[in-house]
Scaffold this motif. Structure first.
Motif, PDB file in Angstrom:
ATOM      1  N   GLU A 141       5.972   4.813  -1.126  1.00 37.04           N
ATOM      2  CA  GLU A 141       7.419   4.863  -0.916  1.00 37.04           C
ATOM      3  C   GLU A 141       8.019   3.461  -0.902  1.00 37.04           C
ATOM      4  O   GLU A 141       9.080   3.219  -1.475  1.00 37.04           O
ATOM      5  CB  GLU A 141       7.730   5.569   0.407  1.00 37.04           C
ATOM      6  N   LYS A 143       0.815  -1.213   0.000  1.00 34.74           N
ATOM      7  CA  LYS A 143       0.000   0.000   0.000  1.00 34.74           C
ATOM      8  C   LYS A 143       0.854   1.271   0.000  1.00 34.74           C
ATOM      9  O   LYS A 143       0.457   2.288  -0.536  1.00 34.74           O
ATOM     10  CB  LYS A 143      -0.940  -0.008   1.209  1.00 34.74           C
ATOM     11  N   SER A 144       2.015   1.209   0.631  1.00 36.52           N
ATOM     12  CA  SER A 144       2.875   2.377   0.728  1.00 36.52           C
ATOM     13  C   SER A 144       3.523   2.686  -0.625  1.00 36.52           C
ATOM     14  O   SER A 144       4.184   1.831  -1.223  1.00 36.52           O
ATOM     15  CB  SER A 144       3.964   2.145   1.784  1.00 36.52           C
TER      16      SER A 144
END
Length: 308
Positions: A232, A229-230
């Motif tokens: 980064e 989900k991130s």
């Protein structure tokens, strides 16, 4: 090595990369710089991993093995190539030529399989992190590295034994900067049909099998990354994968271009350019691709310098 061979030729002359005198000094300085950078980068990587306890993980165990392979096969090829730039006639004896051929093939095959072992390590780390310590135990990693070297030296033994049966009776000028299979077969007085069949079969195995293993690993890795989900986290993972995949593409692409085509189609001038990539450029780039962009390696370097 030459006792069981009926060859009349006792030494070969390496033609080198170019026959233009005005380019010799520039190329000598260029490849000397590349070789020194390769030795410092790979040797430094091996020493850093040995000295830094937090780098004693499967990933860096494979990386140190890759650096060792890069260091070895670059050393097998480049010093003799550098001699060619400053010597009027670059002579290599029959025994030295066969020895160079043997170790070059052994390390170049090992490189391909080591890259696939590293891809599998990343697959387990990303797709099965909870089982990573069990799946990639020290014993299993040691067996994998042992298997990689076994594949390399078995392949080299088969190729070299086939080449030892080839008769060289007249021409002795190798149209290359090192003793490789295609240039040597071009000089043969006897039939090289068996050599070509062995070359195509083993090259296909040693290129396609690691390539498929790497491709399969990355398909599962990318699928797992897309579920992160991130943003980064995904960007960081993709960045690492793209670097590794770039090195794989350069190595396997240049090797496939050189070895997976019939000798009647293969152009040795094109082959020299292709060979430069996987004999000099790839060993130089690997420390940067796998190490210098790595946060753990930078941390280990900082700690080492602080202790000094």
């Amino acid at each position: 090595m030459a006792e069981g061979n009926q060859s009349i030729v006792t030494e070969f002359i390496l033609s080198g990369l170019t026959d233009k005198p005005e380019l010799q000094l520039s190329l000598f300085l260029l490849f000397l710089g590349i070789y020194l950078f390769t030795v410092l980068g790979n040797l430094g990587m091996i020493i850093l991993i040995l000295l830094s306890s937090h780098l004693h993980t499967p990933m860096y165990f494979f990386l140190s093995s890759l650096s060792f392979i890069d260091l070895c096969y670059s050393t097998v090829i480049t010093p003799k190539m550098l001699v060619n730039f400053v010597a009027k006639k670059n002579v290599i004896s029959y025994q030295e030529c066969m020895t160079q051929l043997y170790f070059f093939i052994a390390f170049i095959i090992s490189e391909g399989h080591m890259l696939s072992a590293m891809a599998y390590d990343r697959y387990v780390a990303i797709c099965n992190p909870l089982l990573y310590n069990v799946t990639m135990s020290y014993q299993i990693c040691s067996w994998m590295v042992g298997g990689v070297y076994s594949m390399g030296f078995i392949g080299a033994t088969i190729h070299t034994l086939c080449m030892l049966k080839v008769v060289f009776c007249k021409a002795n000028k190798i149209n290359h900067y090192f003793c490789d299979l295609f240039p040597l077969m071009e000089l043969a007085c006897s039939s090289t049909f068996v050599n070509e069949i062995v070359l195509i079969c083993l090259s296909a195995f040693n290129i396609f099998i690691p390539s498929l293993a790497i491709l399969g690993s990355y398909i599962f890795i990318i699928a797992s990354i897309l579920r992160i989900k991130s943003t980064e986290g995904r960007f960081k993972a993709f960045s690492t994968c793209s670097s590794h995949f770039s090195a794989v593409a350069v190595f396997f692409g240049s090797a496939a271009f050189m070895y997976l085509q019939p000798s009647s189609v293969n152009s040795m001038d094109q082959g020299k350019v292709s060979s430069v990539f996987y004999t000099t450029v790839v060993p130089m780039l690997n420390p940067m691709i796998y190490s210098l962009r790595n946060r753990d390696v930078k941390l280990a370097l900082n700690k080492l310098f602080q202790k000094k």
